[in-house]
Design an enzyme around this catalytic site. Structure first.
Site, short mmCIF file in Angstrom:
data_model
loop_
_atom_site.label_atom_id
_atom_site.label_comp_id
_atom_site.label_asym_id
_atom_site.label_seq_id
_atom_site.Cartn_x
_atom_site.Cartn_y
_atom_site.Cartn_z
N GLY B 204 1.05 -1.08 -0.19
CA GLY B 204 -0.17 -0.24 0.29
C GLY B 204 0.88 1.64 0.25
O GLY B 204 1.74 1.62 -0.72
N LEU B 230 -3.09 -5.88 -6.14
CA LEU B 230 -2.69 -5.01 -5.62
C LEU B 230 -1.21 -5.16 -4.54
O LEU B 230 -1.08 -5.43 -3.78
CB LEU B 230 -3.36 -3.34 -5.20
CG LEU B 230 -2.47 -2.02 -4.08
CD1 LEU B 230 -2.10 -2.26 -6.07
CD2 LEU B 230 -2.98 -1.30 -3.46
N ASP B 231 -0.07 -4.98 -4.77
CA ASP B 231 0.91 -4.98 -4.60
C ASP B 231 0.89 -7.46 -4.15
O ASP B 231 1.91 -7.79 -3.52
CB ASP B 231 1.62 -4.91 -3.16
CG ASP B 231 1.29 -2.81 -3.46
OD1 ASP B 231 1.85 -2.80 -4.66
OD2 ASP B 231 0.77 -2.74 -2.67
N GLN B 232 0.71 -8.02 -4.58
CA GLN B 232 1.00 -9.55 -4.49
C GLN B 232 1.30 -10.26 -5.82
O GLN B 232 1.12 -11.15 -5.38
CB GLN B 232 -0.60 -9.93 -4.42
CG GLN B 232 -1.51 -9.41 -2.92
CD GLN B 232 -0.66 -9.15 -1.89
OE1 GLN B 232 -0.18 -10.21 -1.32
NE2 GLN B 232 -0.39 -9.19 -0.57
#
Lengths: 286, 286, 286, 286
Positions: B204, B230-232
């Site tokens: 995040g 997101l960001d994964q």
């Protein structure tokens, strides 16, 4: 995968087309299942080719002796290979030589005791009598072989007597006596030393003092095979740590001890796992 | 070895005996000379097998299209392979999306200009108008696509219009807008993002502030493929650097910038060199 | 804290009791607010003492000239100090010398342009004419000073002419000409060089080739002050990266370039921030 | 410098002008010779100030008790200091709690035996009976305190009984039982845990498996003070090592063990040397 059913094949030869196909085809045709394969070529045109294979033996259609014979005849000869095939299940026999500083010795014994190093520790030999109790608590024989002034030859003869025919690997775990060319020759390719600097910087005596006086910002340790040239043999592994102006020579020795333990343990482990191929004065570590 | 005569074969399939022999035999029989081979198996019994080969094409006995056809028929089908074969000589087409912070963008452009990244930079797109002069000085078109409040869809439509059919890789070089699932889907497996933390820590916004407030002693950066989460997405590369209580948030951002530049440049280079295979939510990097 | 209101005091003197108290007391009594203090002693008994203080000047009760006078009289003389006091707000003037490889030069210019290096770049001088356009795009004058065979003295004279009285720091950013002792002497303590090895390993020419041929498992880069002894001056910063048998000389150069950029940028930054004290052939970096 | 003549002063207080001068002046006026001084301020305007001093006591003009009284009255009160003054010569008393994995325990015992950790190891407590012989060989009492299902409170009561009033530090060296808030509270600020991940990534059980499944390219270990929130206390030290797709969960555990040993040993050493100040949920490590 059990070590008992694992074999390893290490190959060095002139690079030319068809090597990988020939080797993998050969193994496949005899029922071997390759579970690891690493290869390296210094140059596809006229360079040297290196390969390490790990394969499973349960479904071999021949004995391992017959497999070696067949490999020699049908593959190795054709490509001019320098090669060896080992059973991973058979532990290598390792002896450790040590002087006063015992940190590297203990690191090896402790990993051995935990099962992290697949080997048999046959003997610990020291020119100091102080480590007997610790060594014997691991169930390992301890030999005190003092080195008298002018008695170097005698000591070495005694060490050879203890080790001859009994070891696959001799580890110099901060053994501070210089070994004779004859000794090195007798155990050629089977002696690993830990040098307490980032070679080729700071060869010779008291490298931490040399590093301190040079004012380097990083110190290191180096594990290498021993050759007749002091501190010049093929490097297996190195590691480093940051230092600043705040560390004095004693601090560097403290920090360096941790490096030496780690670097030597890794090099020994890789040797025991048949991961290292020596090529001239360098190593390929698969 | 010239890139123009180099081809690369990437393979994913269920592991079983004989794959390496079949592939190398096939290539050898058609006159290909393998100059690099890496393989990995998650488990020889029932696992997944991955392989990357680089081979030289001058002595191929068929066209490359015929080679692909033959490979599909005689090898790939038999082992249930997911595979691709690329000519290294053909540069991939790369677009870069960026917001205000330009350090990652410039690192890529600068390496591109030096010939360190074998690609064609088709476009740079930004929601800030400030980088035009720098980008155009590299001979690369610059598109200013502002993102208005409630105008996200419109902006994305414009970006798709610019990129569609023109790119093999989209790099988010600190592009701070969240992309829609539809966009991610359209460029699936072809979007690389740099996240300014050691994922999965600090997903995040403002990860350097999160790291500062947590009091970690090491910070990091992560390059990963972008998925709908997101960001994964699958991590390609990470790196870290030490920090102490002395660094405030601004210092962490300064230090982190250098990490981001290095990590993203490595990930992009590996992608361009066909070194990365995605497997589920992870990567194999050969 | 604004740089404009920040001053820095660097001290070297024989260690004895009372130094810290005397210095901090002096500053406090004149209204200076210390916001950073680092000190180091090689040995509290008869060693050398080093200190760096950063303090805020808005509430000083005297001018900075008067502060220096008072410090010299009431503190420095008593303890036999070698010291300097700088205003952080005044940017140091830096010149860069470069040959063909421009990666270190560009790293410095780019950080300068981003405000990461608080300095004025007065000149870039090169014995190759190729970087003019890039350098001038940063608004920095570029001087092409070729070095003819037997024309070394002439070239150096031209460089001195350009730099004399104009620079506080000369950075050799892969400048491959050896400078004369007279040149080194003229800019003593003000020349920083980047050497592309982990010194003291691999002094002299082509260190990446030397590293390759030695078979080291880690390569490095070293930033140091230049003295009359080639590659022997006080080390400011070093960093390293792992390599394996897979990297050839070209790969080492590629990897090394990234190290050189980082290491030189850090060393230059620390010099510009008055963090480095030279002591004999070593540095203290606060 | 002998530890016997060394004292350490640790200070936390609101930052304002004059603190360093006041403290160093005070010590100097009483005959103390400062041989190390570190300080840090989160913000010179309204921030928190931290300082660690090491000083030599042979020429003190008062007893150490009188020195503390005087410091409290003339300095500490004025600046609202939270502070402590320790004699370095007095070894701290340390207990170690361990479950089945003994690598961290042995690393501490071994460093203790070598004199690398200046402490007294009062007790080793384990919920497994297997380490008795090894522990007792170091001359350290071993207590087997099994944790029965539903018998957690009882076990903890027994541990408190063993430790109460006897220890300055409790180290959880891979002790896999969660301690109650009451226990944590009783030894507040005196419990160090090693967590086998790079926190805040992978809190909770089996972090190596979590890391494997996430596909991270770097794994880590974290030493931290224990608070009521599991794995959330102030971080003292972290370290990391690179991994690739080749390492399975077992390999990560092997590599991680070496990290855990190093990280925990450093954190414990720094605590024993009074180098750590806890501030909220973070640490200052001088």
């Amino acid at each position: 995968m059990s070590l008992d059913t694992t074999a390893r094949l290490l190959i060095t030869c002139p690079d030319k087309p068809g090597i990988v196909a020939a080797v993998t085809n050969f193994l496949f045709s005899h029922g071997a299942n390759i579970n690891a394969l690493d290869q390296h070529s210094t140059d596809p045109e006229g360079g040297t080719f290196f390969m390490r294979l790990e394969f499973q033996t349960p479904h071999l259609d021949v004995t391992s002796e017959a497999l070696k014979d067949a490999f020699a005849r049908t593959v190795a000869e054709r490509f001019g290979m320098d090669w060896r095939m080992n059973h991973a299940g058979k532990p290598k026999r390792m002896a450790v030589l040590v002087s006063r500083h015992e940190h590297c010795l203990l690191e090896l014994l402790w990993r051995f005791a935990r099962g992290e190093l697949h080997c048999e520790v046959t003997d610990v030999i020291s020119n100091h009598p102080v480590h007997r109790e610790q060594v014997e608590s691991f169930g390992v024989p301890y030999h005190y072989v003092p080195v008298q002034k002018d008695g170097k030859d005698e000591a070495e003869a005694r060490i050879v007597e203890i080790l001859d025919g009994r070891v696959d690997l001799v580890v110099l775990a901060r053994y501070m006596q210089i070994l004779s060319p004859a000794f090195v020759d007798r155990f050629a390719g089977r002696i690993i030393n830990i040098h307490h600097s980032f070679l080729p910087a700071f060869v010779g005596a008291d490298p931490y003092r040399q590093a301190y006086e040079k004012g380097v910002k990083i110190i290191g340790a180096t594990a290498h095979y021993v050759t007749a040239d002091l501190d010049q043999g093929p490097i297996i592994e190195q590691d480093v740590t940051r230092v600043t102006h705040r560390q004095n020579v004693t601090d560097l020795r403290d920090l360096g001890r941790d490096l030496e333990r780690q670097v030597l343990a890794r090099a020994v482990r890789w040797h025991l796992e048949d991961r290292v191929i020596v090529h001239g004065n360098k190593t390929v570590v698969f």
